[in-house]
Design a protein around this motif. Structure first.
Motif, mmCIF file in Angstrom:
data_model
loop_
_atom_site.group_PDB
_atom_site.id
_atom_site.type_symbol
_atom_site.label_atom_id
_atom_site.label_comp_id
_atom_site.label_asym_id
_atom_site.label_seq_id
_atom_site.Cartn_x
_atom_site.Cartn_y
_atom_site.Cartn_z
ATOM 1 N N ASP A 154 1.012 -5.632 -46.230
ATOM 2 C CA ASP A 154 -0.103 -5.234 -46.931
ATOM 3 C C ASP A 154 -1.516 -6.550 -47.073
ATOM 4 O OD1 ASP A 154 0.125 -3.287 -49.582
ATOM 5 O OD2 ASP A 154 -0.019 -4.870 -50.780
ATOM 6 N N VAL A 155 -1.501 -6.019 -45.976
ATOM 7 C CA VAL A 155 -2.748 -6.641 -45.214
ATOM 8 C C VAL A 155 -4.122 -6.174 -46.012
ATOM 9 C CG1 VAL A 155 -1.628 -7.872 -42.779
ATOM 10 C CG2 VAL A 155 -2.868 -5.545 -42.913
ATOM 11 N N GLY A 156 -5.291 -7.215 -45.712
ATOM 12 C CA GLY A 156 -6.336 -7.010 -45.684
ATOM 13 C C GLY A 156 -6.839 -6.602 -45.157
ATOM 14 N N VAL A 157 -8.414 -5.462 -44.596
ATOM 15 C CA VAL A 157 -8.245 -5.479 -43.107
ATOM 16 C C VAL A 157 -9.987 -5.091 -43.123
ATOM 17 C CG1 VAL A 157 -6.154 -4.075 -42.139
ATOM 18 C CG2 VAL A 157 -8.937 -2.289 -43.448
ATOM 19 N N PRO A 158 -10.672 -4.543 -41.959
ATOM 20 C CA PRO A 158 -12.217 -5.378 -41.925
ATOM 21 C C PRO A 158 -12.672 -4.165 -42.629
ATOM 22 C CG PRO A 158 -11.247 -5.994 -39.803
ATOM 23 C CD PRO A 158 -10.061 -5.198 -40.885
ATOM 24 N N CYS A 159 -12.085 -2.742 -42.800
ATOM 25 C CA CYS A 159 -12.613 -1.859 -43.260
ATOM 26 C C CYS A 159 -12.728 -2.071 -44.718
ATOM 27 C CB CYS A 159 -11.342 -1.248 -42.955
ATOM 28 S SG CYS A 159 -11.541 0.917 -44.252
ATOM 29 N N MET A 160 -11.945 -2.900 -45.339
ATOM 30 C CA MET A 160 -12.016 -2.873 -46.617
ATOM 31 C C MET A 160 -12.458 -4.204 -46.758
ATOM 32 S SD MET A 160 -11.039 -2.748 -49.652
ATOM 33 C CE MET A 160 -11.397 -3.819 -51.296
ATOM 34 N N VAL A 161 -12.453 -5.284 -46.576
ATOM 35 C CA VAL A 161 -12.819 -6.534 -46.603
ATOM 36 C C VAL A 161 -14.512 -6.584 -45.357
ATOM 37 C CG1 VAL A 161 -11.979 -9.031 -46.440
ATOM 38 C CG2 VAL A 161 -10.074 -7.616 -46.788
ATOM 39 N N VAL A 237 -6.559 2.230 -50.142
ATOM 40 C CA VAL A 237 -5.356 2.562 -50.086
ATOM 41 C C VAL A 237 -6.190 3.102 -48.195
ATOM 42 C CG1 VAL A 237 -3.986 4.964 -50.484
ATOM 43 C CG2 VAL A 237 -4.420 3.527 -52.278
ATOM 44 N N ASN A 238 -7.371 4.286 -48.640
ATOM 45 C CA ASN A 238 -7.092 4.730 -47.298
ATOM 46 C C ASN A 238 -7.836 4.194 -46.203
ATOM 47 O OD1 ASN A 238 -8.107 7.057 -49.036
ATOM 48 N ND2 ASN A 238 -9.589 6.839 -49.328
ATOM 49 N N CYS A 239 -7.631 2.557 -46.369
ATOM 50 C CA CYS A 239 -7.862 2.106 -44.956
ATOM 51 C C CYS A 239 -6.647 1.792 -44.402
ATOM 52 C CB CYS A 239 -8.674 0.593 -45.361
ATOM 53 S SG CYS A 239 -10.607 0.718 -45.368
ATOM 54 N N LEU A 240 -5.541 1.037 -45.210
ATOM 55 C CA LEU A 240 -4.123 0.860 -44.929
ATOM 56 C C LEU A 240 -3.502 1.859 -44.193
ATOM 57 C CD1 LEU A 240 -2.963 -1.529 -47.600
ATOM 58 C CD2 LEU A 240 -3.848 -2.081 -45.593
ATOM 59 N N ARG A 241 -4.102 2.983 -44.986
ATOM 60 C CA ARG A 241 -3.094 4.141 -43.809
ATOM 61 C C ARG A 241 -4.282 4.145 -42.568
ATOM 62 N NH1 ARG A 241 -4.147 8.190 -47.754
ATOM 63 N NH2 ARG A 241 -2.256 7.251 -48.946
ATOM 64 N N GLU A 242 -5.451 4.863 -42.754
ATOM 65 C CA GLU A 242 -6.242 4.759 -41.342
ATOM 66 C C GLU A 242 -6.125 3.861 -40.413
ATOM 67 O OE1 GLU A 242 -10.231 3.791 -39.821
ATOM 68 O OE2 GLU A 242 -10.433 4.699 -41.542
ATOM 69 N N PHE A 243 -5.538 2.626 -40.606
ATOM 70 C CA PHE A 243 -5.101 1.382 -39.600
ATOM 71 C C PHE A 243 -3.913 1.634 -39.745
ATOM 72 C CE2 PHE A 243 -3.058 -2.371 -39.642
ATOM 73 C CZ PHE A 243 -3.889 -3.412 -38.372
ATOM 74 N N GLY A 244 -2.906 2.165 -40.331
ATOM 75 C CA GLY A 244 -1.623 1.904 -39.993
ATOM 76 C C GLY A 244 -0.824 3.286 -39.005
ATOM 77 N N LEU A 246 -3.444 4.103 -36.303
ATOM 78 C CA LEU A 246 -3.540 4.021 -34.901
ATOM 79 C C LEU A 246 -2.573 4.352 -34.126
ATOM 80 C CD1 LEU A 246 -6.040 1.228 -35.902
ATOM 81 C CD2 LEU A 246 -6.981 3.804 -35.467
ATOM 82 N N PRO A 247 -2.837 5.040 -32.961
ATOM 83 C CA PRO A 247 -1.905 4.194 -31.779
ATOM 84 C C PRO A 247 -1.390 3.275 -31.949
ATOM 85 C CG PRO A 247 -4.658 5.355 -31.171
ATOM 86 C CD PRO A 247 -4.763 4.950 -32.382
ATOM 87 N N HIS A 248 -0.262 3.133 -30.859
ATOM 88 C CA HIS A 248 1.008 2.207 -31.381
ATOM 89 C C HIS A 248 0.978 1.337 -32.500
ATOM 90 C CE1 HIS A 248 0.359 2.616 -27.152
ATOM 91 N NE2 HIS A 248 -1.076 2.218 -27.402
ATOM 92 N N HIS A 249 0.726 1.890 -33.830
ATOM 93 C CA HIS A 249 1.147 1.743 -34.917
ATOM 94 C C HIS A 249 2.417 2.596 -35.940
ATOM 95 C CE1 HIS A 249 -2.643 -1.006 -36.099
ATOM 96 N NE2 HIS A 249 -2.206 -1.387 -34.426
ATOM 97 N N LYS A 250 2.816 1.597 -37.135
ATOM 98 C CA LYS A 250 3.943 2.972 -37.554
ATOM 99 C C LYS A 250 3.379 2.398 -39.082
ATOM 100 C CE LYS A 250 8.780 2.137 -38.566
ATOM 101 N NZ LYS A 250 9.760 2.020 -38.202
ATOM 102 N N TYR A 251 3.228 3.195 -39.729
ATOM 103 C CA TYR A 251 2.682 2.542 -41.539
ATOM 104 C C TYR A 251 3.688 2.860 -42.430
ATOM 105 C CZ TYR A 251 0.772 3.827 -46.201
ATOM 106 O OH TYR A 251 -0.145 3.647 -46.939
ATOM 107 N N VAL A 252 4.387 1.978 -43.209
ATOM 108 C CA VAL A 252 6.191 2.174 -43.856
ATOM 109 C C VAL A 252 5.227 1.535 -45.408
ATOM 110 C CG1 VAL A 252 8.061 1.296 -43.995
ATOM 111 C CG2 VAL A 252 6.584 1.549 -42.065
ATOM 112 N N LEU A 253 5.734 2.696 -46.137
ATOM 113 C CA LEU A 253 5.362 2.497 -46.892
ATOM 114 C C LEU A 253 6.613 1.893 -48.123
ATOM 115 C CD1 LEU A 253 3.720 3.108 -49.800
ATOM 116 C CD2 LEU A 253 4.484 4.845 -50.416
ATOM 117 N N ALA A 254 6.483 0.944 -48.956
ATOM 118 C CA ALA A 254 7.824 -0.151 -49.247
ATOM 119 C C ALA A 254 7.616 0.535 -51.143
ATOM 120 C CB ALA A 254 7.196 -1.180 -49.619
ATOM 121 N N GLN A 255 8.209 1.325 -51.375
ATOM 122 C CA GLN A 255 8.546 2.099 -52.583
ATOM 123 C C GLN A 255 8.720 0.900 -53.945
ATOM 124 O OE1 GLN A 255 7.783 5.641 -53.870
ATOM 125 N NE2 GLN A 255 8.096 5.986 -50.649
#
Length: 280
Positions: A154-161, A237-244, A246-255
């Motif tokens: 649940d990090v901040g990314v440059p797209c958001m911050v 939401v959108n920035c994290l989905r985009e970041f997750g 990316l190539p070599h990345h895996k996106y996991v939603l913690a219910q």
């Protein structure tokens, strides 16, 4: 005689249990280093759980310290067998601060120096939460060939911050809150004072997508103190989905999880760290 034998047996049993417990106690504490390390005029607090293989370095969120990770360290250590390194950034937890020299970049330089002092000069694995993603990213930017992989939570990314968002966030902090932050979280105070400049500096230095990374995203968004508008929430939401994705990345939603995912869903955090740590 029989009663005396039973009594002696009970005493012996208690002694054996006590000695066994003491052995476990000393074994556990022999494997943990809790220390203050001088970085040139002030000291940073580090806790190291000794293990084998590539060490795992944890970066807590803004204003938090190494103790934030305590609830999941034992399980991660059991699952990976790795050395675990947590620490308090300058002016937080048990760490001291030099307010005349403190800066975001200097914090990473000091971290690098401490790791060298401790003998961790080869590969390292990163785990970061919230704004800790910026610290982990600058460390990675400066030491890319040494970073084996990472799990960001649940990090901040440059797209958001962005610089603009950080400026608005800084302006939203009340005078009373600034006073409280300066009194109780001095390290956070200096980071927030330079928040827009940090966001601008890190816009092109966030962790490379050539490094294998798992992004764990909480189902529940951070509260309104961080995401103040509907547009902020959509961007998060959108920035994290985009970041997750990316190539070599895996996106996991913690219910069902909140921003500190491991509080309500520790299993997913331990499992994903273990998987990525063992990824080849």
């Amino acid at each position: 005689m029989q009663g005396s034998t039973k009594l002696n047996f009970k005493k012996m049993k208690k002694i054996v249990i006590m000695l066994f417990s003491l052995c476990l106690f000393h074994f556990a504490h022999a494997q943990i280093i809790d220390t203050l390390i001088d970085v040139g005029g002030y000291k940073l607090h580090f806790t190291i759980i000794k293990g084998n293989g590539t060490p795992i370095l944890f970066e807590a969120g803004n204003g938090a310290d190494g103790s934030d990770w305590q609830p999941i360290l034992e399980d991660i250590h059991k699952a990976t067998g790795a050395t675990l390194i947590t620490y308090d950034r300058a002016g937080l937890g048990k760490s001291e601060i030099d307010t005349t020299t403190i800066s975001f970049k200097i914090e990473i330089v000091n971290l690098e120096d401490v790791l060298k002092t401790l003998g961790y000069t080869k590969k390292i694995f990163l785990v970061a939460h919230s704004f800790g993603g910026f610290y982990a990213s600058l460390f990675s930017y400066r030491n890319q060939s040494e970073v084996k992989g990472a799990v960001f939570i649940d990090v901040g990314v440059p797209c958001m911050v962005t610089k603009e968002w950080a400026e608005n966030y800084k302006k939203s902090v009340t005078k009373e809150d600034w006073q409280m932050i300066k009194k109780y979280k001095l390290g956070l105070y200096y980071i927030l004072q330079n928040f827009p400049e940090i966001a601008d500096y890190m816009a092109d230095k966030y962790i490379s997508n050539t490094i294998p990374l798992t992004l764990i995203v909480a189902e529940n968004l951070p509260d309104s103190t961080s995401l103040k508008t509907e547009n902020d929430r959509k961007n998060w939401v959108n920035c994290l989905r985009e970041f997750g994705n990316l190539p070599h990345h895996k996106y996991v939603l913690a219910q069902g999880a909140d921003h500190k995912v491991w509080i309500k869903n520790p299993k997913i955090v331990v499992e994903e760290i273990t998987k990525m740590y063992n990824y080849k």
